[in-house]
Design an enzyme around this catalytic site. Structure first.
Site, PDB file in Angstrom:
ATOM      1  N   ASP A 345       0.847  -1.189   0.000  1.00  0.00           N
ATOM      2  CA  ASP A 345       0.000   0.000   0.000  1.00  0.00           C
ATOM      3  C   ASP A 345       0.886   1.244   0.000  1.00  0.00           C
ATOM      4  O   ASP A 345       2.107   1.155   0.163  1.00  0.00           O
ATOM      5  CB  ASP A 345      -0.898  -0.032   1.243  1.00  0.00           C
ATOM      6  CG  ASP A 345      -2.062   0.933   1.172  1.00  0.00           C
ATOM      7  OD1 ASP A 345      -2.373   1.426   0.072  1.00  0.00           O
ATOM      8  OD2 ASP A 345      -2.671   1.193   2.227  1.00  0.00           O
ATOM      9  N   GLU A 348       2.508   5.003  -4.143  1.00  0.00           N
ATOM     10  CA  GLU A 348       2.521   5.933  -5.282  1.00  0.00           C
ATOM     11  C   GLU A 348       3.893   6.589  -5.504  1.00  0.00           C
ATOM     12  O   GLU A 348       4.185   6.875  -6.682  1.00  0.00           O
ATOM     13  CB  GLU A 348       1.435   7.013  -5.087  1.00  0.00           C
ATOM     14  CG  GLU A 348       0.021   6.501  -5.166  1.00  0.00           C
ATOM     15  CD  GLU A 348      -0.374   5.682  -3.933  1.00  0.00           C
ATOM     16  OE1 GLU A 348      -1.127   4.715  -4.099  1.00  0.00           O
ATOM     17  OE2 GLU A 348       0.096   6.003  -2.821  1.00  0.00           O
ATOM     18  N   ASP A 425      -9.173   3.825  -2.145  1.00  0.00           N
ATOM     19  CA  ASP A 425     -10.003   4.207  -1.003  1.00  0.00           C
ATOM     20  C   ASP A 425     -11.307   4.843  -1.463  1.00  0.00           C
ATOM     21  O   ASP A 425     -11.487   6.077  -1.437  1.00  0.00           O
ATOM     22  CB  ASP A 425      -9.229   5.167  -0.094  1.00  0.00           C
ATOM     23  CG  ASP A 425      -7.981   4.514   0.492  1.00  0.00           C
ATOM     24  OD1 ASP A 425      -7.896   3.273   0.447  1.00  0.00           O
ATOM     25  OD2 ASP A 425      -7.108   5.236   0.985  1.00  0.00           O
TER      26      ASP A 425
END
Length: 707
Positions: A345, A348, A425
């Site tokens: 997670d 990015e 999300d």
């Protein structure tokens, strides 16, 4: 032939210098276009391609789609004019409708919590890929081979890629159908590896289940309520102060005991690992990374530090092969506690209190293995891809006899080779539930077959009605996970009314009954790149009424799913697909199922996990076509491990014929060396609007006299 190819390449090299652009065609009819001034060191080796395009001949004069290259305010631009009436698709992980005509998409991976229905023009992933579908059903695909920040603008007759990086090449694929196009894309980018069977089951998650006794309680509740399920997920609170590769000494003091507890109840355990390494002397991961000089650097050459969950963190430079190898070694002791899968997670990468919630664009990566050093502006969009590439290496190092399962929030075109993904999300809202259909379809059309949303929605709190609706539809997505944020209402199926619990159980039962069919679809995706979840237009690429339909969808080629909330959806082949049910549906939430004429779908008996599922007893769901025939397939192997690569599997073909009210169904093994098994089979079919079943019969042929 070799001399001819060498001569072509030499002439192309001269053309790159002397002309405005150069182009060639590969041996499988893929065209590659180079702009003047193209600098391969800024783009190659491309992370998109597993098999780099190689010139075999000059571009033929008949080739229709050709980009024009230009510069606009310092940005590199490629424009492709498209004649005729074309519907556009693809562009990766974005919000909005399935049909992409009139849309503009930004490719710059960003942590975007609670993104809105209309505010998702760029999210956690980037896919510089556009698919076009012509009126006659032929299809083409366009790849902008460029990892820098860029924008895709699509009108009805033009596709424009505008990049903030150096001039880039464009790859164009022409094929006779959308299916053939997806297979051609996969032949370049590579296919996903076949996942372990357990990864296809229902999965339960929350930010966070803590302490470990709460995880055990969730496992026991899933079994108590007879909800088939395979995986429980651990979010970041299992860690010691959010330090990756550690365990909270109070709440998760004995991870081996917890994972054993889950395994004894036929659950797998997936744990989160983020890229941010707490900058702390004495913490073994940070000490190793600092000693090896493995961190991303600032523009001044010093290690970059940015704030994430643990506080100030260092970030591995995954462009470097030695860093990926070091990262891989960290997984061995971690996985030895009995962990089955990994969740990467925040990759990015997300960095708090920074512009655009990420590291500065002028940070430096040092590359290696043919990749030239460069700024974060070049490598930002592939940071997540490079991370999961290293993580996959680590899981294979830790458990070489098991298929790795990794879920990643960030990725790039081609990253499906390393990890599955989810749509980030999202929100607990009816609008986002409906949006999850075109988002999942679009990712599938962008080369990522294994994907899906957080069922029920992650941010805010779901109602019981929303969870029931979303579960009833979401069980037919490739990836099926219920996940919710810290501070929200409980979102497990039993957290609401008995009616909601029953509806969720019914829907999940449906997935597990269909598991033989679903696993066969994943096998197909691993072989030729076909999406598991498909748009309706793949049922008939010439039917213009199906082009914009993004509420109903196909699971594989034989099963159509229409959510209960979707009214007036288009129907393939004039509505000839046969409606059926797998059980007595008494609630108001279950999706409508329809089967393609001429198909056979294998169904398993109910089981509480994939490890309990057996295929020596199957129901064959038949939908006979107008010629009295039907056909289907079943793929079987050990469900994990790699022996299938050396032939240890069974590929079965089912064939049915109906003659004078006598239905004959035969089974034969058409591929694989796995020994045959004795099977008990029965036939299910719809007659006069009702489901009919034959008696159970043993053997490879069933004969049923239809009344």
């Amino acid at each position: 032939m070799k001399k001819r190819i060498t001569a072509i390449m030499c002439s192309l090299s001269v053309a790159l210098v002397a002309a405005a652009q150069a182009a060639f065609v590969t041996n499988d009819s893929v065209a590659v276009f180079y702009p003047a001034g193209y600098d391969a060191s800024q783009h190659e080796p491309s992370p998109i391609f597993e098999r780099q395009p190689v010139a075999t001949m000059p571009l033929p004069a008949s080739w229709q789609l050709r980009p024009s290259f230009s510069v606009n305010n310092g940005h590199s631009v490629a424009t492709i004019s498209v004649p005729g009436d074309v519907d556009f698709y693809g562009t990766g992980e974005v919000t909005g409708p399935l049909r992409r005509n009139g849309r503009t998409i930004s490719l710059w991976n960003v942590d975007t919590p609670a993104y809105s229905v209309d505010g998702g023009s760029h999210l956690y992933q980037s896919h510089p890929w556009v698919m076009g579908l012509r009126a006659d059903g032929s299809a083409f695909g366009i790849i902008a081979d460029n990892t820098w920040r860029q924008q895709i603008a699509i009108t009805d007759h033009q596709v424009t890629f505008e990049s903030q990086g150096p001039a880039f090449r464009v790859v164009i694929i022409e094929r006779e159908s959308p299916q053939a196009l997806m297979q051609a894309l996969a032949s370049l980018t590579g296919t996903m590896s076949l996942p372990p069977l357990w990864a296809l089951g229902y999965q339960q998650c929350r930010f966070s289940y803590q302490p470990d006794t709460r995880v055990m309680q969730i496992a026991d509740s899933l079994r108590h309520y007879r909800i088939p399920s395979d995986v429980i997920w651990m979010d970041i609170d299992y860690m010691d102060g959010y330090r990756i590769f550690t365990f909270n000494p109070r709440e998760f003091s004995n991870p081996r005991r917890l994972n054993d507890y889950l395994h004894q109840r036929n659950f797998k355990a997936v744990y989160m690992i983020d890229p941010g390494v707490k900058a702390e002397k004495g913490y073994f991961v940070d000490d190793q990374g600092t000693a090896g000089d493995y961190w991303v650097k600032r523009a001044d050459g010093q290690p970059f530090e940015g704030k994430v969950w643990p506080g100030m963190c260092h970030f591995p430079d995954f462009t470097r092969p030695e860093v990926r190898t070091w990262w891989a070694t960290l997984y061995k002791d971690f996985m030895a506690t009995g962990i089955d899968g990994v969740w990467n997670d925040m990759n990015e990468p997300a960095v708090f209190e920074q512009h655009e919630t990420t590291m500065p664009a002028d940070n430096q990566h040092r590359g290696g293995d043919g990749v030239a050093p460069g700024p974060h502006a070049r490598f930002h969009n592939v940071y997540g891809l490079n991370m999961v590439r290293a993580s996959r290496q680590g899981l294979l190092l830790a458990n070489p006899q098991r298929r790795p399962f990794i879920l990643s929030r960030s990725n790039f075109l081609g990253g499906h080779r390393y990890a599955a993904t989810w749509t980030g999300d999202n929100l607990s809202s009816p609008e986002q539930m409906k949006l999850s259909v075109p988002m999942t379809l679009t990712l599938g059309l962008s080369g990522q077959p294994f994907n899906g949303p957080d069922i029920g929605g992650f941010c805010e709190s779901a109602t019981g009605d929303l969870l029931a609706q979303w579960t009833a539809m979401g069980v037919f997505f490739p990836f099926v996970r219920n996940h919710s944020i810290k501070g929200s209402a409980d979102q497990e199926p039993w957290a609401f009314t008995p009616a909601v619990l029953d509806a969720c159980r019914t829907a999940i039962n449906r997935r597990y009954m269909l598991m033989p069919y679903i696993y066969t679809l994943f096998r197909e995706a691993s072989v030729n790149g076909m999406p598991v979840m498909r748009p309706l237009f793949m049922a008939d690429a010439r039917d213009r009424s199906l082009r914009a339909e993004d509420r109903a969808f196909l699971l594989g080629g034989d099963l159509m799913i229409t959510p209960r909330w979707a009214d007036g959806v288009a129907q393939p082949q004039g509505g000839s697909w046969q409606p059926f049910t797998l059980e007595n549906v008494t609630d108001a939430w279950q999706a409508e199922l329809r089967q393609r004429p001429g198909s056979i779908i294998p169904l398993a008996n109910l089981a509480q996990s994939t490890s309990e599922m057996r295929t020596d007893s199957l129901t064959l769901l038949l939908c006979i076509d107008s010629d009295g025939k039907a056909r289907g397939q079943l793929y079987e192997d050990d469900g994990d491990g790699f022996s299938y690569l050396s032939g240890n599997y069974r590929q079965l073909t089912f064939e049915a014929t109906l003659r004078k009210r006598v239905l004959t169904v035969t089974l034969r093994q058409t591929a694989g060396t796995m020994p045959p098994v004795n099977r008990v089979l029965r036939v299910a079919y719809v007659k006069n609007g009702k489901m009919r079943y034959s008696s159970w019969q043993q053997g490879n042929e069933i004969v049923v006299k239809m009344k």
